[in-house]
Scaffold this active site. Sequence first.
Site, PDB file in Angstrom:
ATOM      1  CB  THR A 110      31.796  35.496  37.848  1.00 29.62           C
ATOM      2  OG1 THR A 110      31.108  34.311  38.206  1.00 29.62           O
ATOM      3  CG2 THR A 110      33.169  35.124  38.451  1.00 29.62           C
ATOM      4  CB  CYS A 111      33.464  40.270  40.570  1.00 29.30           C
ATOM      5  SG  CYS A 111      34.284  41.716  40.013  1.00 29.30           S
ATOM      6  CB  VAL A 112      37.499  37.315  38.000  1.00 28.35           C
ATOM      7  CG1 VAL A 112      39.109  36.685  37.651  1.00 28.35           C
ATOM      8  CG2 VAL A 112      36.731  36.381  37.665  1.00 28.35           C
TER       9      VAL A 112
END
Length: 135
Positions: A110-112
């Site tokens: 996941t990249c936020v």
Amino acid sequence: MTTKKQTFSFPQSKGVPAQVGPFAHATQWGDMVFITGQMPTDPVTGGVVGDDIVTQATQVRKNLEAVLIQFGLTFDDALMVRIYLTSFDDYDAFNTAYASWFKGPLPSRTCVGITGLAVGAIVEIDLIAGIPKKQ
């Protein structure tokens, strides 16, 4: 395999930056290790390393590796990686560096995008790793 939660904090002499809050560097539950988000800080000085995404991400990788090695693990044991970026302008450069961290299949990820991180960092990464069964 452990059947209860165990937490671990490591000294700076192991290459892990000192804790700056009430948390453990890692928590183990069974054959899974949950590693606290690492910042691009030098384990010796505690200062942020660099001001560009590749330099900071490289330091974060080193800090995560210093925790992983305490369990006999590498990035290839990562099951899930969460990345926090203060600017998606850095996304492509980060991905180029990140892809080189793995020799085997890539983990889930996941990249936020966020508005800020502690210590003025532009990237933070935490991960969950699995401890392989001994053959």
